[in-house]
Design an enzyme around this catalytic site. Sequence first.
Site, PDB file in Angstrom:
ATOM      1  N   ILE A  48       0.623  -1.347  -0.128  1.00 17.72           N
ATOM      2  CA  ILE A  48       0.106  -0.020  -0.045  1.00 17.72           C
ATOM      3  C   ILE A  48       0.890   1.252  -0.041  1.00 17.72           C
ATOM      4  O   ILE A  48       0.484   2.258  -0.672  1.00 17.72           O
ATOM      5  CB  ILE A  48      -0.918  -0.317   1.185  1.00 17.72           C
ATOM      6  CG1 ILE A  48      -1.922  -1.239   1.122  1.00 17.72           C
ATOM      7  CG2 ILE A  48      -1.982   1.378   1.324  1.00 17.72           C
ATOM      8  CD1 ILE A  48      -2.694  -1.276   2.405  1.00 17.72           C
ATOM      9  N   LEU A  97      10.991   0.360  12.374  1.00 19.40           N
ATOM     10  CA  LEU A  97      10.080   0.775  13.359  1.00 19.40           C
ATOM     11  C   LEU A  97      10.479  -0.400  14.650  1.00 19.40           C
ATOM     12  O   LEU A  97       9.621   0.163  15.891  1.00 19.40           O
ATOM     13  CB  LEU A  97       8.675   0.790  12.966  1.00 19.40           C
ATOM     14  CG  LEU A  97       8.377   1.961  11.989  1.00 19.40           C
ATOM     15  CD1 LEU A  97       7.369   1.777  10.988  1.00 19.40           C
ATOM     16  CD2 LEU A  97       8.318   3.182  12.835  1.00 19.40           C
ATOM     17  N   ASN A 125       2.222   4.099   7.735  1.00 18.42           N
ATOM     18  CA  ASN A 125       1.629   2.959   7.145  1.00 18.42           C
ATOM     19  C   ASN A 125       2.354   1.650   7.232  1.00 18.42           C
ATOM     20  O   ASN A 125       1.576   0.598   7.014  1.00 18.42           O
ATOM     21  CB  ASN A 125       1.814   3.406   5.397  1.00 18.42           C
ATOM     22  CG  ASN A 125       1.603   2.144   4.460  1.00 18.42           C
ATOM     23  OD1 ASN A 125       0.530   1.716   4.118  1.00 18.42           O
ATOM     24  ND2 ASN A 125       2.717   1.520   4.244  1.00 18.42           N
ATOM     25  N   THR A 147       6.372  -2.559  16.570  1.00 18.48           N
ATOM     26  CA  THR A 147       6.490  -2.488  15.347  1.00 18.48           C
ATOM     27  C   THR A 147       5.258  -1.528  14.858  1.00 18.48           C
ATOM     28  O   THR A 147       5.466  -0.413  14.440  1.00 18.48           O
ATOM     29  CB  THR A 147       6.617  -3.401  14.533  1.00 18.48           C
ATOM     30  OG1 THR A 147       7.789  -4.389  14.612  1.00 18.48           O
ATOM     31  CG2 THR A 147       6.814  -2.997  13.024  1.00 18.48           C
ATOM     32  N   SER A 182      -6.643  -1.381  11.342  1.00 14.21           N
ATOM     33  CA  SER A 182      -7.176  -2.839  10.583  1.00 14.21           C
ATOM     34  C   SER A 182      -8.626  -3.115  11.288  1.00 14.21           C
ATOM     35  O   SER A 182      -9.061  -2.471  12.341  1.00 14.21           O
ATOM     36  CB  SER A 182      -6.264  -3.885  10.850  1.00 14.21           C
ATOM     37  OG  SER A 182      -6.751  -4.917  10.514  1.00 14.21           O
ATOM     38  N   TYR A 226       0.495 -16.498  24.259  1.00 11.81           N
ATOM     39  CA  TYR A 226       0.643 -15.583  22.959  1.00 11.81           C
ATOM     40  C   TYR A 226      -0.343 -16.306  22.045  1.00 11.81           C
ATOM     41  O   TYR A 226      -0.222 -17.535  21.784  1.00 11.81           O
ATOM     42  CB  TYR A 226       2.109 -15.619  22.650  1.00 11.81           C
ATOM     43  CG  TYR A 226       2.373 -15.148  21.202  1.00 11.81           C
ATOM     44  CD1 TYR A 226       2.102 -13.718  21.078  1.00 11.81           C
ATOM     45  CD2 TYR A 226       2.430 -15.850  20.118  1.00 11.81           C
ATOM     46  CE1 TYR A 226       2.588 -12.864  19.770  1.00 11.81           C
ATOM     47  CE2 TYR A 226       2.398 -14.968  18.944  1.00 11.81           C
ATOM     48  CZ  TYR A 226       2.749 -13.592  18.800  1.00 11.81           C
ATOM     49  OH  TYR A 226       2.608 -12.957  17.752  1.00 11.81           O
TER      50      TYR A 226
END
Length: 357
Positions: A48, A97, A125, A147, A182, A226
């Site tokens: 994207i 990141l 993004n 991140t 999202s 997790y």
Amino acid sequence: MAEGKSTAAANTNNGWDAHTPGQTVVEAFPEQVKDKIILITGANPGGIGLATATSLATASPKLLILAGRGQARLAETAEKVKKVNPNVACKQLMLDLSSQESCRNAAREVMEASDIPHIDILINNAGVMNLPERTLSPEGIEMQFATNHIGHFLFTNLIFPKIAAAAKTAKPGATRIINLTSRAVVYGPVRFSDYNFTKQEKDLPESEHMSKGVRAMWNVHEDLPYIPQAAYGQSKTANVLFSVSLNKKVFDKTGVLSLAVHPGGVTTELARHMDPKILESVLEGAKKAMPNFFMKDIEQGCSTTLAAALDPKNTTEDIFWEDCHVAKWNPAYSTDPEKAEQLWKLSEQLVGQEFSY
């Protein structure tokens, strides 16, 4: 996930929907792009970020700052931008990141760059999704949270002076920070009592549990410390709460507006960590539940980002976007001001620095 035409009211163009390509949005708002300086994280070819950059290039921004982890991939994106418009300047910025050191180094480069006097639009993004095994960042933070949220939180705050500089000569709300989120916001809230996913869900407050419907959709029945989808959902909820906090802290003082964008289900490498069979099963379930569901291409996937970033009519009330429109289906916990402030304080703690405006 794209579901066809949104039922939410559009701000400017009622005809736009999940099928609208990014260039169509840019063509509607050329003055919001021309001669602007725009920074895009995760500006990788095939994603994207690339489509966002090439769409913006058609309206002649002054400078596109393309941020990402790989020099070669950024160079490829820059080359594709130049093919769209050879007159657009591109600057490549190395940014991982997941590493706070990388975020600080990249921010320092931006702040010291004489060719970046200000930043008109920041598009956060980049992201990772559903890492199968619990992985920690160099600072010991669960990797999806590190991140998708913490890295963007740190980088954005460190370069904010140059964003504020753009806002000084712009109309209130014209200078923007766009955070990509999202549909996974429905997976669950930020787990403030266990953001690193070390505890079983039975040991958490019920308000921090993963959605039972999402558990069924992903066929997750064990109570493991997790769960990839829960960790991803936490990070995507954090993206929305970050916009809520930014608006509360900086909009009245500086005029900088922040909005959160769900781009839809888009065919990119984001799903590279997922079992193809599980992904196929989830997509089949989505098609049954939502007859208009389809996977967008990257041109359709970037259009909501651009509608949120460019439409002059957007305000702080338009916090959450889907299919080029403001949407209202996101969970209340994703825009709760108290949760937003709690997340801000946790984020400051995790980066070891306070930011006040």
